[in-house]
Motif scaffolding. Structure first.
Motif, mmCIF file in Angstrom:
data_model
loop_
_atom_site.group_PDB
_atom_site.id
_atom_site.type_symbol
_atom_site.label_atom_id
_atom_site.label_comp_id
_atom_site.label_asym_id
_atom_site.label_seq_id
_atom_site.Cartn_x
_atom_site.Cartn_y
_atom_site.Cartn_z
ATOM 1 N N ARG A 30 -14.100 1.672 -12.422
ATOM 2 C CA ARG A 30 -14.203 3.131 -12.318
ATOM 3 C C ARG A 30 -13.606 3.621 -10.992
ATOM 4 N NH1 ARG A 30 -20.115 5.072 -13.935
ATOM 5 N NH2 ARG A 30 -19.687 4.268 -16.008
ATOM 6 N N GLU A 31 -13.837 2.841 -9.941
ATOM 7 C CA GLU A 31 -13.290 3.233 -8.635
ATOM 8 C C GLU A 31 -11.759 3.157 -8.629
ATOM 9 O OE1 GLU A 31 -16.583 2.457 -5.247
ATOM 10 O OE2 GLU A 31 -15.705 0.637 -6.072
ATOM 11 N N HIS A 32 -11.209 2.157 -9.321
ATOM 12 C CA HIS A 32 -9.742 2.087 -9.392
ATOM 13 C C HIS A 32 -9.187 3.336 -10.077
ATOM 14 C CE1 HIS A 32 -8.785 -1.791 -7.679
ATOM 15 N NE2 HIS A 32 -9.722 -2.372 -8.390
ATOM 16 N N TRP A 33 -9.887 3.807 -11.111
ATOM 17 C CA TRP A 33 -9.421 5.039 -11.769
ATOM 18 C C TRP A 33 -9.599 6.254 -10.862
ATOM 19 C CZ3 TRP A 33 -5.891 5.157 -15.124
ATOM 20 C CH2 TRP A 33 -5.801 4.233 -16.165
ATOM 21 N N ALA A 34 -10.663 6.246 -10.048
ATOM 22 C CA ALA A 34 -10.864 7.367 -9.111
ATOM 23 C C ALA A 34 -9.726 7.403 -8.086
ATOM 24 C CB ALA A 34 -12.218 7.235 -8.413
ATOM 25 N N ILE A 35 -9.262 6.223 -7.687
ATOM 26 C CA ILE A 35 -8.139 6.148 -6.740
ATOM 27 C C ILE A 35 -6.886 6.726 -7.400
ATOM 28 C CG2 ILE A 35 -6.626 4.540 -5.493
ATOM 29 C CD1 ILE A 35 -9.172 2.636 -5.437
ATOM 30 N N TYR A 36 -6.701 6.352 -8.655
ATOM 31 C CA TYR A 36 -5.550 6.878 -9.400
ATOM 32 C C TYR A 36 -5.618 8.406 -9.465
ATOM 33 C CZ TYR A 36 -2.453 7.956 -13.278
ATOM 34 O OH TYR A 36 -1.471 8.508 -14.046
ATOM 35 N N ASP A 37 -6.792 8.925 -9.821
ATOM 36 C CA ASP A 37 -6.958 10.388 -9.914
ATOM 37 C C ASP A 37 -6.643 11.055 -8.581
ATOM 38 O OD1 ASP A 37 -7.731 10.111 -12.519
ATOM 39 O OD2 ASP A 37 -9.893 10.354 -12.137
ATOM 40 N N ALA A 38 -7.151 10.457 -7.504
ATOM 41 C CA ALA A 38 -6.942 11.053 -6.177
ATOM 42 C C ALA A 38 -5.455 11.078 -5.830
ATOM 43 C CB ALA A 38 -7.716 10.263 -5.124
ATOM 44 N N LEU A 39 -4.767 9.973 -6.111
ATOM 45 C CA LEU A 39 -3.338 9.914 -5.785
ATOM 46 C C LEU A 39 -2.560 10.919 -6.634
ATOM 47 C CD1 LEU A 39 -2.916 6.033 -5.521
ATOM 48 C CD2 LEU A 39 -2.602 7.665 -3.643
ATOM 49 N N LEU A 52 1.217 -1.614 -5.424
ATOM 50 C CA LEU A 52 1.345 -3.043 -5.134
ATOM 51 C C LEU A 52 0.019 -3.662 -4.720
ATOM 52 C CD1 LEU A 52 4.682 -2.908 -3.136
ATOM 53 C CD2 LEU A 52 4.354 -3.821 -5.435
ATOM 54 N N TYR A 53 -0.836 -2.833 -4.137
ATOM 55 C CA TYR A 53 -2.118 -3.371 -3.663
ATOM 56 C C TYR A 53 -3.157 -2.259 -3.645
ATOM 57 C CZ TYR A 53 -5.777 -4.868 -0.469
ATOM 58 O OH TYR A 53 -6.998 -5.158 0.073
ATOM 59 N N GLU A 54 -4.341 -2.561 -4.140
ATOM 60 C CA GLU A 54 -5.498 -1.691 -3.945
ATOM 61 C C GLU A 54 -6.669 -2.569 -3.561
ATOM 62 O OE1 GLU A 54 -4.701 1.973 -7.111
ATOM 63 O OE2 GLU A 54 -6.628 0.919 -7.170
ATOM 64 N N GLY A 55 -7.302 -2.219 -2.468
ATOM 65 C CA GLY A 55 -8.464 -3.003 -2.052
ATOM 66 C C GLY A 55 -9.416 -2.131 -1.261
ATOM 67 N N PHE A 335 -17.900 -14.838 -11.780
ATOM 68 C CA PHE A 335 -17.753 -13.436 -11.382
ATOM 69 C C PHE A 335 -16.361 -12.942 -11.759
ATOM 70 C CE2 PHE A 335 -20.788 -15.548 -8.740
ATOM 71 C CZ PHE A 335 -21.841 -14.656 -8.657
ATOM 72 N N HIS A 336 -16.315 -11.774 -12.356
ATOM 73 C CA HIS A 336 -15.038 -11.148 -12.704
ATOM 74 C C HIS A 336 -14.606 -10.216 -11.573
ATOM 75 C CE1 HIS A 336 -15.932 -12.823 -16.508
ATOM 76 N NE2 HIS A 336 -16.573 -11.805 -17.044
ATOM 77 N N SER A 337 -13.338 -9.869 -11.560
ATOM 78 C CA SER A 337 -12.866 -8.870 -10.596
ATOM 79 C C SER A 337 -11.699 -8.117 -11.219
ATOM 80 C CB SER A 337 -12.463 -9.539 -9.279
ATOM 81 O OG SER A 337 -11.484 -10.531 -9.505
ATOM 82 N N TYR A 338 -11.192 -7.135 -10.492
ATOM 83 C CA TYR A 338 -10.125 -6.298 -11.034
ATOM 84 C C TYR A 338 -8.873 -6.334 -10.168
ATOM 85 C CZ TYR A 338 -13.392 -4.381 -14.355
ATOM 86 O OH TYR A 338 -14.272 -4.257 -15.381
ATOM 87 N N VAL A 339 -7.743 -6.226 -10.815
ATOM 88 C CA VAL A 339 -6.483 -5.953 -10.125
ATOM 89 C C VAL A 339 -5.932 -4.688 -10.774
ATOM 90 C CG1 VAL A 339 -6.031 -8.368 -9.586
ATOM 91 C CG2 VAL A 339 -5.158 -7.416 -11.717
ATOM 92 N N VAL A 340 -4.839 -4.151 -10.226
ATOM 93 C CA VAL A 340 -4.263 -2.958 -10.853
ATOM 94 C C VAL A 340 -2.846 -3.239 -11.332
ATOM 95 C CG1 VAL A 340 -5.593 -1.134 -9.747
ATOM 96 C CG2 VAL A 340 -3.603 -2.094 -8.562
#
Ligand SMILES: [Cu+2]
Length: 640
Positions: A30-39, A52-55, A335-340
């Motif tokens: 959800r936070e990755h999508w919030a970053i997308y919305d903000a950009l 290229l990178y989101e962290g 544990f799972h994690s996300y990339v973009v």
């Protein structure tokens, strides 16, 4: 069973990235999508943007230390992207969906990506000189032929300034099942991607290796008889408890997260001693991995890989998925994690980390009581936090091992495939490597890992003490001529904090808290014990200067939140001198302050036939070990 946030979950369970509970938690989907919305709503993006990178952009240490469960979280992200022909860096306030800063990178290049590689390949394959060179080598079917910028390098030549210049080599994947396709040596295409042109095609001819042996079951052939199953089981369930990404086990408490560039980031490591929580390390993680090759001919002389700085996007994050029962015990917690994606959509990477207890039949300690016959011994159990890194042809295994004796050992295993070139069949094949497989030369190289270890021993104000073991000659009336003694120095500045591993001038490096004394009146401390190979490149070698962290085994700097990567934030095609070299040129004071240590762990690799087609795991390690932190052995209380 594992206790997660007070609830029991089955062993072997995989836990999804959840809503953040802790200021250092990894970014959720959800936070990755919030970053997308903000950009998108910032008006900064056009249709050419590529992420290229989101962290997580961590809050500064004082805020994290002051935070208590239940309090609001400050959530910010650091974003690297390209747009048009430029690189950008953005900081996004996730909660407010707001772009806090947006900076074009002047004179800095950025991570590589699949689209960039395809653009370079298209330019090369369009060039008639390239087709001609391939035909000369007998290639008539170009369907599976590709040229890739596997040789990211930079020597600050005029043609490389202010442009994305890549050195490409070509290969043919025809008939490939696993491993490499055939590569065509002696052919280099230098491409200027910024101006979309081929600068030159260098063709010095070259022998053909044919298709290298692979490692699929079909290519390996018959397998030996299996061993009878040896299984670790934990019938009563795990002893550790989890609250999100916070872990408690056998007096240890810590937090971890996955970052697509740094991999496992272990934070807030504490040890509960006599009911009191004591800080050991604020944070530890990999900071860079540099692999320079030792072949003088282009494009091999361009091969010096900054794996963390260049490839995380191309690799889909440096952590690859773990297979239960093979790469971690079946009973581990995963544990799972996300990339973009390049357009900012989160993609789940499953089981990028696992956590488990391990008893391999070793003892924590033992002694035979006086008179013999009676042994006092205690079985040893470790807690292992594991990530396997995918680095193109190489694979690296990383275990953060928490021990009952108050130590943490980091084991890193190198496996995967050697980089090879076609053998010419002449004595020249031995100039820069050895023949390790049919018509293939394994090229000499080194691996240098930089670990950033922000030690906070019983608080943030620490010093580096250097115990130098020195020969002391004795007066004539002593039957001994010499002994060794320990001469301890307090490192005052960053220059004092630069230490070199040397077997003939050994040193013990201790991070101590000068304000906290142990029961015997000397400062509590933890030793950084890690000695490895050092660089053999000359100091004026430009490639070495771009990876200045290899100049010392240990570096010590004052805590600065922006200093995370040993070769700087942007080591891809970088100008020499960034990172530790630049920061420490100020020679800042480091005594009795919040210090960060950087450990270079290196090894040289002269390839051998046994490395082919896939290398058996080669292990290297370092340890963080209590020295006067406890008043006695912390593992003496282990039950029989
Ligand atoms: Cu190697």
């Amino acid at each position: 069973m594992v206790t997660v946030a007070g609830m029991l979950v089955p062993a072997g369970a995989a836990l999804h990235g959840q809503t953040p509970l802790h200021p250092l938690d990894q970014l959720s989907a959800r936070e990755h999508w919030a970053i997308y919305d903000a950009l998108q709503s910032s008006g900064k993006l056009d249709s050419t943007f590529r992420l290229l990178y989101e962290g997580l952009k961590e809050p500064v240490k004082s805020e994290v230390l002051a935070w208590r469960p239940g309090q609001p979280l400050k959530r910010e992200a650091l974003v690297h992207l390209t747009q048009g022909k430029f690189g950008y860096e953005a900081v996004v306030d996730i909660t407010g969906k707001n772009v806090v800063s947006w900076t074009q990178l002047p004179g800095k290049q950025y991570m590589t990506s699949g689209p960039e590689s395809r653009a370079a390949d298209a330019l090369a394959m369009k060039d008639p000189r390239v087709k001609e060179a391939l035909r000369k080598r007998g290639v008539t079917d170009f369907t599976h032929v590709g040229c890739s910028p596997a040789n990211n390098g930079y020597f600050d030549l005029p043609e490389e300034r202010n442009a994305r210049v890549l050195h490409l080599s070509c290969g043919d994947d025809r008939n490939r099942i696993s491993g490499y396709g055939e590569s065509f040596d002696g052919l280099v295409i230098v491409v200027d991607l910024t101006n979309e042109k081929v600068l030159r095609v260098l063709d010095v001819g070259g022998a053909r290796s044919g298709l290298p042996d692979g490692h699929s079951p079909e290519e390996i052939g018959a397998t030996r008889a299996p061993v009878n199953p040896v299984e670790m089981v934990q019938p009563k369930g795990a002893t550790y408890t989890l609250n999100g990404h916070e872990v408690e086990w056998q007096n240890w408490k810590f937090h971890f997260r996955m970052d697509m560039r740094r991999g496992l980031v272990v934070s807030r490591v504490r040890y509960v001693d006599g009911g009191k929580e004591r800080s050991v390390m604020y944070q530890g993680s990999l900071s860079e991995l540099f692999v320079p090759y030792m072949d003088a001919a282009d494009p091999w002389n361009y091969q010096g890989y900054f794996d963390l700085g260049t490839y995380p996007f191309a690799f889909g994050g440096i952590a690859s998925s773990l297979e239960p029962g093979v790469e971690c015990p079946r009973y581990a917690t995963y544990f799972h994690s996300y990339v973009v994606t390049e357009k900012g959509a989160p993609r789940e990477r499953q089981r990028t980390a696992c956590l488990f207890e391990r008893n391999t039949g070793d003892v924590a300690w033992r002694h035979t009581r006086a008179g013999g016959g009676v042994n006092e011994a205690r079985p040893r159990t470790d807690l292992v936090l594991r990530m396997y890194m995918n680095a193109g042809n190489y694979d690296y295994l990383f275990d953060w091992v928490l021990q009952q004796d108050g130590s943490i050992t980091v084991n890193l295993g190198a496996t995967g495939m050697d980089q090879v070139k076609a053998a010419s069949g002449t004595p020249k094949d031995n100039d820069y490597g050895r023949i390790i497989a049919n018509k293939l030369v394994g090229v000499n190289h080194s691996h240098f890992f930089s670990f950033r270890l922000d030690m906070d021993v019983d608080g943030t104000q620490n010093s580096l003490l250097v115990d130098k073991l020195q020969t002391t000659t004795l007066p004539k009336d002593n039957p001994r001529r010499s002994i060794w003694t320990v001469n301890t120095l307090t490192a005052q500045t960053e220059k004092d904090g630069m230490r070199m591993s040397a077997m003939n001038a050994p040193e013990v490096w201790r991070i101590v808290n000068p304000a906290v004394m142990n029961p015997f009146g000397w400062p509590v401390g933890y030793e950084i014990e890690g000695h490895g190979a050092m660089s053999l490149m000359s100091p004026d070698d430009y490639m070495r200067k771009r990876a200045g962290f290899v100049d010392h085994t240990l570096w010590t700097t004052p805590y600065a939140p922006a200093e995370l990567y040993a070769s700087g934030d942007y080591p891809t095609n970088s100008v020499a001198g960034d990172g530790l070299t630049r920061w420490t040129s100020a020679n800042r004071a480091i005594a009795n302050t919040d210090v960060v240590t950087w450990l270079t762990l290196g090894f040289h690799h002269v390839p051998r036939p046994e490395d082919w087609p896939v290398m058996p795991v080669a292990w290297h390690s370092f340890a963080i070990k209590p020295v006067g932190f406890f008043g006695r052995s912390p593992s003496i209380d282990l039950p029989r």
